[in-house]
Design a protein around this motif. Structure first.
Motif, PDB file in Angstrom:
ATOM      1  N   SER A   2       0.593  -5.373  30.396  1.00  9.27           N
ATOM      2  CA  SER A   2      -0.593  -5.400  29.436  1.00  9.27           C
ATOM      3  C   SER A   2      -1.689  -4.668  30.185  1.00  9.27           C
ATOM      4  CB  SER A   2      -1.009  -6.872  29.151  1.00  9.27           C
ATOM      5  OG  SER A   2      -1.251  -7.593  30.438  1.00  9.27           O
ATOM      6  N   TYR A   3      -1.840  -4.807  31.294  1.00  9.73           N
ATOM      7  CA  TYR A   3      -3.106  -4.049  32.097  1.00  9.73           C
ATOM      8  C   TYR A   3      -2.971  -2.801  32.042  1.00  9.73           C
ATOM      9  CZ  TYR A   3      -2.454  -3.260  37.087  1.00  9.73           C
ATOM     10  OH  TYR A   3      -2.123  -3.080  38.193  1.00  9.73           O
ATOM     11  N   VAL A   4      -1.614  -2.193  32.447  1.00  5.08           N
ATOM     12  CA  VAL A   4      -1.423  -0.758  32.786  1.00  5.08           C
ATOM     13  C   VAL A   4      -1.288  -0.180  31.365  1.00  5.08           C
ATOM     14  CG1 VAL A   4       0.353   0.659  33.625  1.00  5.08           C
ATOM     15  CG2 VAL A   4      -0.055  -1.288  34.726  1.00  5.08           C
ATOM     16  N   ALA A   5      -0.797  -0.732  30.331  1.00  3.60           N
ATOM     17  CA  ALA A   5      -0.733  -0.053  29.094  1.00  3.60           C
ATOM     18  C   ALA A   5      -2.328  -0.045  28.475  1.00  3.60           C
ATOM     19  CB  ALA A   5      -0.109  -0.855  28.214  1.00  3.60           C
ATOM     20  N   GLY A   6      -2.884  -1.141  28.952  1.00  2.00           N
ATOM     21  CA  GLY A   6      -4.472  -1.167  28.532  1.00  2.00           C
ATOM     22  C   GLY A   6      -5.227  -0.146  29.086  1.00  2.00           C
ATOM     23  N   GLU A   7      -5.109   0.166  30.451  1.00  2.00           N
ATOM     24  CA  GLU A   7      -5.750   1.171  31.194  1.00  2.00           C
ATOM     25  C   GLU A   7      -5.453   2.572  30.606  1.00  2.00           C
ATOM     26  OE1 GLU A   7      -5.156   0.427  35.195  1.00  2.00           O
ATOM     27  OE2 GLU A   7      -6.832  -0.876  35.378  1.00  2.00           O
ATOM     28  N   ASN A   8      -4.333   2.521  30.085  1.00  2.00           N
ATOM     29  CA  ASN A   8      -3.593   4.000  29.872  1.00  2.00           C
ATOM     30  C   ASN A   8      -3.505   4.446  28.385  1.00  2.00           C
ATOM     31  OD1 ASN A   8      -3.157   5.389  32.548  1.00  2.00           O
ATOM     32  ND2 ASN A   8      -2.329   3.166  32.774  1.00  2.00           N
ATOM     33  N   GLY A   9      -4.424   3.748  27.713  1.00  2.00           N
ATOM     34  CA  GLY A   9      -4.445   4.403  26.134  1.00  2.00           C
ATOM     35  C   GLY A   9      -3.243   3.572  25.050  1.00  2.00           C
ATOM     36  N   GLY A  10      -2.621   2.415  25.579  1.00  2.00           N
ATOM     37  CA  GLY A  10      -2.073   1.807  24.564  1.00  2.00           C
ATOM     38  C   GLY A  10      -0.659   2.543  24.112  1.00  2.00           C
ATOM     39  N   ALA A  11      -0.624   3.021  22.961  1.00  2.00           N
ATOM     40  CA  ALA A  11       0.414   3.446  22.109  1.00  2.00           C
ATOM     41  C   ALA A  11       1.037   4.540  22.933  1.00  2.00           C
ATOM     42  CB  ALA A  11       0.150   3.677  20.901  1.00  2.00           C
ATOM     43  N   ALA A  12      -0.011   5.476  23.342  1.00  2.00           N
ATOM     44  CA  ALA A  12       0.644   6.728  23.813  1.00  2.00           C
ATOM     45  C   ALA A  12       1.440   6.523  25.069  1.00  2.00           C
ATOM     46  CB  ALA A  12      -0.505   8.013  24.310  1.00  2.00           C
ATOM     47  N   PHE A  13       0.852   5.598  25.986  1.00  2.00           N
ATOM     48  CA  PHE A  13       1.491   5.023  27.107  1.00  2.00           C
ATOM     49  C   PHE A  13       2.711   4.406  26.607  1.00  2.00           C
ATOM     50  CE2 PHE A  13       2.531   1.406  29.836  1.00  2.00           C
ATOM     51  CZ  PHE A  13       2.550   1.998  31.049  1.00  2.00           C
ATOM     52  N   LEU A  14       2.790   3.497  25.582  1.00  2.00           N
ATOM     53  CA  LEU A  14       4.178   2.912  25.180  1.00  2.00           C
ATOM     54  C   LEU A  14       5.059   4.014  25.007  1.00  2.00           C
ATOM     55  CD1 LEU A  14       5.492   0.235  24.821  1.00  2.00           C
ATOM     56  CD2 LEU A  14       4.784   0.162  22.353  1.00  2.00           C
TER      57      LEU A  14
END
Ligand code: PHE
Length: 458
Positions: free
Chosen positions: A36-48
């Motif tokens: 959650s925190y890494v996705a949150g720091e890296n733009g969410g969906a694009a990161f996913l």
């Protein structure tokens, strides 16, 4: 010759026991706290999107490689390489491949040292939900409560100690006895709980923003080279990959199990857990006006708001932190087991002796991480504090590098026919696709991500 211990090695009770253990290793703080925190720091969906691509093209093939090496080698992370590549007149057995195993043992020390700290934070929250202390917001709010706790000098070490003692206790009696039951009962319960909480989260008013953040990519985020390294490191961390944990667990497997099915189940379940955790957290993040890029404290500040928002939510708080602690424990056990299995064989120590000594040293290694939010604030690399520096070096550098060597070993160092046979793929389309991914896609992908993260592509 490699030294070999004369103590009998453990074996899983059943094929299910092995899959559950591998799942228990994979599912842990990585899926909830770190994802959650890494996705949150890296733009969410694009990161996913990048994350899932890396799981499929790089992670899953290497999971298969680790299982295959472990089952065939029937030894720990280092010993399996020694047994499988016999060496020649210039090279000792396992050279140069076993460097992946040695780095793996080092990674186990590094990762468990800070994993114990974060899991200690979870235990502290569990206690505060059990006593009712966090059922409603403390005077200065949940954020201040968290900040005060993690910046202390005493409490974070005490809780890290308690968690490490539990981990050592399980490895002490043996992974098989220690964890099969926990994985069978508590992991599904955690799954159900985060599904329930994510359905509830959709009613909170941050749903559309949260869902958009997680699923509707802002492609411009892909221009930032850091997102690739973050996704690669997260994929390895979450799959327990690149450090021999899955080699070690595979080595407790006897012969006739089908590895590809096991690997696919582990990777699928692990990814589902992360996505559902994201569904639980991001709508709430927006509903409560929290910054998704708030960093490693994200779950600890969001979830209390969620539990505070409905009657008897504190009971869910108890369940959540209890089940997450259990999931963290089965992951921590696999981390400690990598190092313990190695020391048992290498120095002919007993399991008990190895668990206590190695676990104790890792606990000591973790103390600077426990203090990193307080007295040691400001010590670290660049703008990372100490705990984040250890995490960065282990997860984003050591694990992918270990994975690179494992991919090359299986893809190029093994005879093709043996690789296909020992993996249970046989000479099938899938088996050949697997080797293609190991030979070309995974190594080139990992090297590409490393180079882009140091700015080679501008
Ligand atoms: N995969 C575990 C988690 O997600 C962490 C872990 C990493 C365990 C590496 C073993 C090896 O929490």
């Amino acid at each position: 010759m490699s030294q070999s211990s004369n103590q009998p090695r453990e074996q899983w009770a059943s094929r299910v026991g092995f899959i559950l253990a591998a799942m228990g290793s994979a599912v842990g703080l990585g899926n909830v706290w770190r994802f959650s925190y890494v996705a949150g720091e890296n733009g969410g969906a694009a990161f996913l999107v990048i994350y899932i691509a890396m799981i499929l093209l790089i992670g899953l093939p290497i999971v298969m490689a680790e299982f295959t090496i472990g089952r065939k080698g029937q030894s720990d992370a280092v010993g399996s390489f020694e047994k499988l590549s016999p060496g020649n007149e210039r090279l000792a057995p396992g050279e140069p491949w076993k460097i992946a195993g040695i780095m793996g043992v080092a990674s186990a020390f590094m990762i468990l040292s800070f994993y114990g700290v974060i899991a200690g934070w979870i235990l502290y929250y569990l206690l505060n939900y059990l006593t009712g202390n966090l059922w409603s917001a403390p005077t200065d709010g949940y954020g201040a409560f968290f900040g005060e706790f993690i910046s202390g000098s005493f409490q974070p070490i005490v809780w890290q100690f308690i968690f490490m003692a539990l981990t050592i206790g399980i490895v002490f009696v043996g992974v098989k006895k220690g964890i099969e039951r926990a994985n069978k009962i508590l992991m599904p319960l955690l799954g159900i709980l985060i599904i329930v909480l994510s359905v509830y989260g959709l009613t909170l008013g941050g749903a559309s923003e949260g869902l958009a953040f997680l699923f509707s990519p802002d492609w411009s985020a892909l221009a930032n080279p850091n997102i690739y390294l973050a996704a690669l490191g997260q994929a390895f961390f979450s799959l327990s990959l690149g450090m021999g944990a899955l080699i070690t667990y595979g080595s407790y497997l006897s012969s006739k199990e089908s590895l590809p099915g096991a690997a696919a189940s582990v990777a699928t379940l692990d990814t589902l857990f992360a996505i559902i955790a994201g569904l639980m957290i991001f709508p709430a993040v927006f509903a409560f006006g929290i910054d998704p890029a708030a960093g490693p404290g994200l779950v600890f500040v969001v979830m209390p708001d969620v539990f505070d928002s409905f009657a008897l939510g504190g009971i869910f708080g108890i369940l959540f932190f209890f089940l997450l602690a259990a999931a963290a424990l089965t992951s921590a056990v696999s981390l400690l087991e990598v190092a313990v299995a190695y020391f048992i064989r290498k120095f002919n120590w007993s399991r008990k002796q190895a668990s206590l000594i190695v676990g104790g040293i890792i606990f000591l290694f973790g103390i600077p991480s426990a203090l990193s939010q307080g007295v040691l604030a400001g010590v670290g690399f660049g703008d990372l504090d100490f705990i984040d520096s250890v995490d960065f070096i282990a997860s984003n550098i050591f694990l992918p590098l270990g994975g690179l060597i494992i991919a090359l070993f299986m893809g190029w160092g093994f005879k093709k026919a043996d690789a296909l046979k020992d993996s249970d793929f046989g000479n099938t389309v899938l088996g050949n696709l697997w080797l293609f991914l190991l030979r070309y896609v995974a190594p080139i992908g990992i090297i590409f991500v490393f180079l882009s993260s140091i700015g080679v592509f501008g």
